[in-house]
Design a protein around this motif. Sequence first.
Motif, short mmCIF file in Angstrom:
data_model
loop_
_atom_site.label_atom_id
_atom_site.label_comp_id
_atom_site.label_asym_id
_atom_site.label_seq_id
_atom_site.Cartn_x
_atom_site.Cartn_y
_atom_site.Cartn_z
N VAL A 1 2.18 2.59 2.60
CA VAL A 1 2.01 3.38 3.82
C VAL A 1 2.90 2.79 4.92
CG1 VAL A 1 -0.36 4.07 3.27
CG2 VAL A 1 0.03 2.00 4.64
N SER A 2 3.00 3.53 6.01
CA SER A 2 3.77 3.05 7.15
C SER A 2 2.80 2.45 8.17
CB SER A 2 4.53 4.22 7.77
OG SER A 2 4.59 4.08 9.17
N PRO B 1 -3.22 1.32 17.05
CA PRO B 1 -4.41 1.88 16.38
C PRO B 1 -5.67 1.51 17.16
CG PRO B 1 -3.07 0.55 14.85
CD PRO B 1 -2.53 0.31 16.22
N SER C 1 -8.28 3.43 2.25
CA SER C 1 -7.87 4.78 2.57
C SER C 1 -8.93 5.78 2.12
CB SER C 1 -6.55 5.07 1.86
OG SER C 1 -6.34 6.46 1.74
N ARG D 1 3.74 -2.06 16.95
CA ARG D 1 3.10 -1.06 17.80
C ARG D 1 2.40 -1.76 18.95
NH1 ARG D 1 -0.41 2.75 13.80
NH2 ARG D 1 -0.85 3.85 15.74
N SER E 1 0.81 -1.22 0.00
CA SER E 1 0.00 0.00 0.00
C SER E 1 0.84 1.26 0.00
CB SER E 1 -0.90 0.03 1.23
OG SER E 1 -1.69 -1.12 1.28
N ASN F 1 2.59 3.10 11.05
CA ASN F 1 2.15 4.19 11.94
C ASN F 1 1.00 5.00 11.35
OD1 ASN F 1 4.05 3.63 13.95
ND2 ASN F 1 5.64 4.67 12.75
N ASP F 2 0.74 4.82 10.06
CA ASP F 2 -0.34 5.57 9.41
C ASP F 2 -1.71 4.96 9.67
OD1 ASP F 2 1.53 7.25 8.26
OD2 ASP F 2 1.73 6.02 6.45
N ILE F 3 -1.72 3.74 10.21
CA ILE F 3 -3.01 3.05 10.35
C ILE F 3 -3.79 3.60 11.54
CG2 ILE F 3 -4.08 0.80 10.84
CD1 ILE F 3 -1.73 -0.38 9.17
N ASP F 4 -4.99 4.10 11.25
CA ASP F 4 -5.83 4.70 12.28
C ASP F 4 -6.70 3.67 12.97
OD1 ASP F 4 -5.15 7.46 11.67
OD2 ASP F 4 -6.27 7.15 9.81
N ASN G 1 -8.38 8.00 8.27
CA ASN G 1 -7.75 8.01 6.95
C ASN G 1 -7.46 6.62 6.43
OD1 ASN G 1 -7.39 10.77 6.01
ND2 ASN G 1 -6.29 11.02 7.95
N ILE G 2 -6.94 5.78 7.30
CA ILE G 2 -6.52 4.45 6.83
C ILE G 2 -7.01 3.35 7.77
CG2 ILE G 2 -4.53 2.97 6.32
CD1 ILE G 2 -3.11 5.40 5.27
#
Lengths: 424, 85
Positions: A298-299, A335, A419, A329, A296, A301-304, A400-401
């Motif tokens: 993305v990182s 998340p 996303s 994480r 994807s 850390n981007d996962i909400d 967002n994600i």
Amino acid sequence: MAKRVVITGLGVVSPNGVGVSAFLNSLRNGISGIRFVPLYEELNMSCHVAGIPEFEWESLRNYISDIAIHGLKGHNIAFGVAAALDAWADAGLGYETEETRWETGCVFGNSAPDSEATKIVIERVDNHEAKKLGSRIIEQTMNSGVTSYISGRLGLGNKVVTNSSACATGTQAILMGYEYIKYGFADRMLVGSSESIDRYIFGSFDAMRVLSRKFNDRPEQASRPMSASASGFIPGSGAAALILEDLDFALARGARIYAEVLGGATNSGGQRGGGTMTAPNPTGVTRCIEEAISSSGVSPNDIDLISGHLTATMADRLEIQNWSQALQRGGKDFPLVNSVKSMIGHCLSAAGSIESVASVLQIVHGFVHPNINLEDPNPEILKIVDENCLPTKMIKKDINIVAKANFGFGDVNACLIFSKFNNQ
Amino acid sequence: MTREEILNELKGVVAPYTANKEALKNLNDQTDLITDLKINSANLVDIIIDAEAKYEIEIDYDSADKMLNVGSCIDVISEKLNQKR
């Protein structure tokens, strides 16, 4: 060059809401679709509750001809057709066509053909009455029945395939459709999955003692993912469908875009390394999540939000452990996590598609649905993630994600990354 | 049973399989099940099974093959009803 793939239509037949607006309302308000089913008690099963959509058979007239309805026996096909045609209309597309729609294909999954139809065949044949079965039964006992009804009604002429991978079926169907567009084979794919109300399938799970039997008198409290009192899953049924389109194709026709599929992955733990027919190999799960994220761009850390598989069995703790391992994480830096199953039970093959529709709705409407029945979070899970990451009330929040995953018998995994759509 | 009685009952038997309500209303001996009523040829089997159940008769494969228009359907049904008596 790989294409971008966007979601332009949604349809859902869920135990807690038939149609997208009813489903959205139930997600926001934490409304359960689990009900007491007297038949299961009468049949001497352990679990007497289930997630069954309040589907009106007559509503089929909005979707298929009276001729097609005459002789239709199974809910698998009925649910699938309703969800698929709702998604199609939601994307602003008309049903009728003289020409084959060569640009559009369909990947739709189910765990088994309708046993309501299969049972008729077994009884007739064993009763020396094969001649009386008629012409309409085979299309309902073939595994590709749902896909055939959908593609026939809409004249779909690109890849038309029926997939089956137990509880990962729906997620995998979406991934297969996504990949087909991404690599330029189709402009549009109708994807999803369905699961009928099937006492024979539910009964077989009941026999494994993986269904909850302690909340028969409190149906709405019965599905309790991630809780200390989780005692097995609640069988569910229904269907959901999404319309996926190549971004340029969607923009050219002025389609409304709900969200984007950024990527995904599916694999199997090979029933090795702790994996079995019924339990996942943790390495398979973490690899699947990692591959979905890396595909994807993305990182972690981007996962909400994680929309988990989380069925309310002992496997919930292991699943959270696997997410934590894959994302690197934990604690407060995890998340938000929720499980649609707390409201609708485990819809088996339909789980992935219904829960994906829920994921998209949370992105579109900026909220996180509650985990109902999570009064007593499992202390083992709280060693991995902070309690605030497991919302028990609806949260209004920009999402967002979303990472959506399902894990199925046969040690099969599938993970999707959705996303918010951002045209840059 | 007269041919006319059977014809009227046949309307009900074929109704679930045709979208052509106009041709159904004007059903006559010459009405072709496939070209006039636009019935899917696979569904002819269902009409035969429904007729068997309605009249408590058995329609063998050779007779069934003849049942392509309303007149021949009535012929076969009358013949089987007479055999039953």
